[in-house]
Design a protein around this motif. Structure first.
Motif, PDB file in Angstrom:
ATOM      1  N   PHE A  34      33.632  49.100  49.824  1.00  0.00           N
ATOM      2  CA  PHE A  34      34.313  48.078  49.031  1.00  0.00           C
ATOM      3  C   PHE A  34      34.330  48.580  47.592  1.00  0.00           C
ATOM      4  CE2 PHE A  34      32.290  45.926  52.560  1.00  0.00           C
ATOM      5  CZ  PHE A  34      33.241  45.026  53.011  1.00  0.00           C
ATOM      6  N   PRO A  35      35.483  48.839  47.016  1.00  0.00           N
ATOM      7  CA  PRO A  35      36.823  48.696  47.581  1.00  0.00           C
ATOM      8  C   PRO A  35      37.101  49.737  48.677  1.00  0.00           C
ATOM      9  CG  PRO A  35      36.884  48.762  45.165  1.00  0.00           C
ATOM     10  CD  PRO A  35      35.528  49.209  45.584  1.00  0.00           C
ATOM     11  N   SER A  36      38.101  49.447  49.482  1.00  0.00           N
ATOM     12  CA  SER A  36      38.530  50.424  50.477  1.00  0.00           C
ATOM     13  C   SER A  36      39.343  51.518  49.798  1.00  0.00           C
ATOM     14  CB  SER A  36      39.370  49.739  51.560  1.00  0.00           C
ATOM     15  OG  SER A  36      40.455  49.026  50.965  1.00  0.00           O
ATOM     16  N   GLU A  41      44.971  46.388  42.984  1.00  0.00           N
ATOM     17  CA  GLU A  41      44.732  45.055  42.435  1.00  0.00           C
ATOM     18  C   GLU A  41      43.269  44.632  42.602  1.00  0.00           C
ATOM     19  OE1 GLU A  41      46.918  43.331  40.617  1.00  0.00           O
ATOM     20  OE2 GLU A  41      48.301  45.023  40.872  1.00  0.00           O
ATOM     21  N   ILE A  42      42.353  45.586  42.415  1.00  0.00           N
ATOM     22  CA  ILE A  42      40.928  45.289  42.507  1.00  0.00           C
ATOM     23  C   ILE A  42      40.463  44.635  41.204  1.00  0.00           C
ATOM     24  CG2 ILE A  42      38.624  46.317  42.716  1.00  0.00           C
ATOM     25  CD1 ILE A  42      40.306  46.304  45.292  1.00  0.00           C
ATOM     26  N   THR A 168      42.504  42.695  51.966  1.00  0.00           N
ATOM     27  CA  THR A 168      41.858  43.816  52.655  1.00  0.00           C
ATOM     28  C   THR A 168      40.406  44.005  52.256  1.00  0.00           C
ATOM     29  OG1 THR A 168      42.708  45.331  50.968  1.00  0.00           O
ATOM     30  CG2 THR A 168      44.009  45.079  52.977  1.00  0.00           C
ATOM     31  N   GLU A 169      39.963  43.327  51.193  1.00  0.00           N
ATOM     32  CA  GLU A 169      38.571  43.458  50.748  1.00  0.00           C
ATOM     33  C   GLU A 169      37.701  42.289  51.205  1.00  0.00           C
ATOM     34  OE1 GLU A 169      37.961  46.460  49.423  1.00  0.00           O
ATOM     35  OE2 GLU A 169      40.112  46.666  49.799  1.00  0.00           O
ATOM     36  N   PRO A 230      33.430  40.996  48.762  1.00  0.00           N
ATOM     37  CA  PRO A 230      32.487  42.119  48.722  1.00  0.00           C
ATOM     38  C   PRO A 230      31.113  41.783  48.166  1.00  0.00           C
ATOM     39  CG  PRO A 230      34.654  42.869  48.065  1.00  0.00           C
ATOM     40  CD  PRO A 230      34.739  41.372  48.165  1.00  0.00           C
ATOM     41  N   LEU A 231      31.007  40.720  47.354  1.00  0.00           N
ATOM     42  CA  LEU A 231      29.712  40.315  46.831  1.00  0.00           C
ATOM     43  C   LEU A 231      29.010  39.301  47.719  1.00  0.00           C
ATOM     44  CD1 LEU A 231      31.614  40.700  43.899  1.00  0.00           C
ATOM     45  CD2 LEU A 231      29.232  40.683  43.185  1.00  0.00           C
TER      46      LEU A 231
END
Length: 293
Positions: A34-36, A41-42, A168-169, A230-231
């Motif tokens: 994470f990120p992939s 757009e992270i 996707t995340e 992701p967190l």
């Protein structure tokens, strides 16, 4: 005090293991990031998470570089089988970053991502309605363990409607909440969000399938889906979809109100994940106590 409540792993009882329970061949290998890779757009918060199978590499190293290949200052933390890196300051908007980390055989793994314009802060995913459908199918002669009465379970859901992180995340986790021999939620499957919907079930955006042995599929069972960024921050729901694995779908009234969402005590994903899971388990337990009266 932080209470960590881990779901029971289903892998040992649902996978034929010819090496009598030894570690998998990819023990210590990188299995998820994470990120992939090539994500866009992270959020600019500067959080990176590498997940390994069973354990992190010895003497782990992670380096994040900006588009000019200059190192970005940050702090690396080992959290179980994961590496968490947190930038000391927000990343620049609309910039490409690369991440390299050590692997188990002494080499490196690399991913690249591009930031967006926003900072996620304490915002997690919202607008998630939980499990939408659950179906089962007898494995028959094709079962990988030769268990013809094993079942293939397919659970579907709609995407969370809003999140600072791209779809996707996000990670969708399927729990079996009730079933033969079940005394608490057991994680059965997980899947990353996707860029587009798939025609997997009526009105569902995404589905995941997994196997239950005949011993674990000998009666009614219920399934829940939770979503996490992701967190580890999620949006609580107590929706269950229940099926009789021998006779098809059946319905069980759900009277528990969703638990109020709590702000994360830490930015480390595992702690927030544990808090969300604990809220879910408490809700299920409360419902069981009411229904037994």
């Amino acid at each position: 005090m932080v209470v960590v409540l881990c779901s029971t792993s289903a892998a040992a009882q649902e996978t034929c293991n010819e090496d009598a329970g030894g570690p998998p061949q990819d023990f210590g290998q990188l299995i998820e990031t994470f990120p992939s890779n090539n994500a866009r757009e992270i959020p600019r918060d500067g959080f990176v998470r590498f997940v390994y199978r069973g354990r992190v590499p010895p003497r782990p190293v992670m380096i994040v570089r900006d588009n000019a290949m200059a190192p970005v200052e940050g702090t690396l933390t080992v959290v179980g089988p994961e590496l968490h890196w947190q930038a000391r300051a927000s990343l620049r908007p609309q910039e490409r970053y690369s991440v390299t980390a050590s692997d188990i055989i002494g080499g490196t793994s690399e991913v690249v991502f591009t930031t967006g314009s926003t900072v996620a802060g304490d915002l997690g995913p919202t607008g998630f309605e939980g499990a939408l459908s659950a179906t089962s199918e007898r494995s028959g002669a094709t079962d990988i363990c030769g268990d013809e009465n094993a079942r293939s379970i397919t659970v579907g859901w709609k995407f969370a409607r809003s999140s600072p992180w791209p779809q996707t995340e996000l990670t969708y986790v399927v729990f079996e909440t009730r079933g033969p021999g079940i005394n608490g939620p057991i994680e059965r499957a997980r899947d990353r969000g996707r860029l587009s919907t798939t025609p997997c079930a009526p009105n569902a955006d995404q589905c995941v399938s997994f196997r239950l042995s005949s011993a674990n599929a000998a009666g009614p069972a219920c399934f829940s889906v939770q979503v996490f960024d992701p967190l580890g921050r999620g949006v609580s729901n107590t929706v269950e979809k229940c099926i009789n694995l021998d006779a098809g779908n059946y319905f069980y009234g759900c009277t528990v109100r969703p638990q109020p969402r709590r702000a994360p005590e830490s930015r480390r994903g595992r702690w927030a994940f544990a808090a969300a899971t604990l809220a879910f388990v408490v809700a299920v337990g409360a419902r069981r106590r009411r229904s037994s009266r």
